[in-house]
Design an enzyme around this catalytic site. Structure first.
Site, mmCIF file in Angstrom:
data_model
loop_
_atom_site.group_PDB
_atom_site.id
_atom_site.type_symbol
_atom_site.label_atom_id
_atom_site.label_comp_id
_atom_site.label_asym_id
_atom_site.label_seq_id
_atom_site.Cartn_x
_atom_site.Cartn_y
_atom_site.Cartn_z
ATOM 1 N N SER A 48 49.260 -9.949 -31.885
ATOM 2 C CA SER A 48 48.901 -10.853 -30.795
ATOM 3 C C SER A 48 50.157 -11.210 -30.015
ATOM 4 O O SER A 48 51.251 -11.292 -30.585
ATOM 5 C CB SER A 48 48.271 -12.134 -31.355
ATOM 6 O OG SER A 48 48.106 -13.103 -30.337
ATOM 7 N N TYR A 64 48.664 -19.247 -36.838
ATOM 8 C CA TYR A 64 48.141 -17.917 -36.472
ATOM 9 C C TYR A 64 49.253 -17.073 -35.850
ATOM 10 O O TYR A 64 49.432 -15.902 -36.209
ATOM 11 C CB TYR A 64 46.982 -18.092 -35.496
ATOM 12 C CG TYR A 64 46.473 -16.814 -34.882
ATOM 13 C CD1 TYR A 64 45.597 -15.982 -35.577
ATOM 14 C CD2 TYR A 64 46.845 -16.445 -33.589
ATOM 15 C CE1 TYR A 64 45.118 -14.808 -35.002
ATOM 16 C CE2 TYR A 64 46.371 -15.282 -33.007
ATOM 17 C CZ TYR A 64 45.510 -14.467 -33.722
ATOM 18 O OH TYR A 64 45.046 -13.308 -33.152
#
Length: 249
Positions: free
Chosen positions: A144, A158
């Protein structure tokens, strides 16, 4: 077209499902992993088969080593080989600041996003490595842009887990480069998937789209095309590298 076999974790929806459909269209036999809800995975299998492809679904929680082992055993029994792995399974929790996070939340995020990816990569290498009698292969880790940007005020845990996945990508790529295995990463930006709802903000892409130089959120298919390129022979001299699919953000 190819007759190769691919395993995609977390493939019942979003980016994973887009990767599964595109891989099948390019001739891969597809193993579709889902963590709990098998209905979307089975629907995806039917869609692939209706289009003339080959696929099957395996329910397994990649954060559990015994379930990862069972999943790979089912893959061995069904297809007898593995040529490509997409470590796509990933979770996040509701948006909050670091000072609000407890250990159980952080451990849960890392168990799936990091430990699960390590376990699946391990099993893939055991099957692909030319030093172990395999035919080589390719691994793509779906990271990501949060790994670079930090996701402050939202998902720092995350983001940290995806940064760890990036280090796995670099280190493993160097370990197995001489064994016929390439390992690369794709870092999606703001992509229109259901994951934002699980973080508590279904409209997050719309809210943040003006922060993207291209002025819009991305689509899962746009990420899938980058993943499949890295798996393909067109990327034969590419390993330990990343493609940011983020509209310039």
């Amino acid at each position: 077209m190819t007759d190769k076999t691919i395993l995609i974790t977390g493939a019942s929806r979003g980016i994973g499902a887009a990767c599964a459909m595109l891989a099948a269209a390019r001739g891969y036999r597809v193993c579709i992993n889902c963590r709990s809800d098998t209905v979307p995975a089975l629907q995806l299998v039917r869609a692939i088969e209706d289009a003339g492809g080959s696929a099957f679904a395996v329910q397994a929680d990649v954060s559990r080593e015994d379930e990862v082992m069972r999943m790979f055993a089912e893959l061995d029994a069904r297809y007898g080989r593995l040529d490509a792995l997409v470590n796509n399974a990933g979770i996040l929790a509701r948006q909050m600041r670091v000072e609000q996070m407890d250990a159980s939340r952080i451990e849960r995020i890392f168990a799936t996003n990091v430990t699960g990816s390590f376990l699946c990569a391990r099993e893939a290498v055991l099957r692909m490595s030319t030093k172990r009698g395999g035919g080589g292969g390719a691994i793509v880790n779906v990271s990501s842009r949060a790994a670079v940007l930090g996701a402050s005020g939202e998902y720092v845990d995350y983001a940290a887990s995806k940064a760890a996945l990036d280090v796995l990508t670099i280190g493993l790529a160097k370990e197995v480069a001489g064994e016929g295995i390439r390992v690369n990463g794709v870092r999606p930006g703001l992509i229109a998937t259901e994951m934002h709802a699980s973080g508590g903000e279904p409209g997050r892409v719309e809210r943040l789209k003006n922060s993207v130089p291209m002025g819009r959120g991305g689509e899962a298919d746009e990420v899938a095309r980058a993943v499949l390129w890295l798996l393909s022979d067109e990327a034969s001299y590419t390993t330990g590298s990343f493609i940011d699919v983020s509209g310039g953000r």
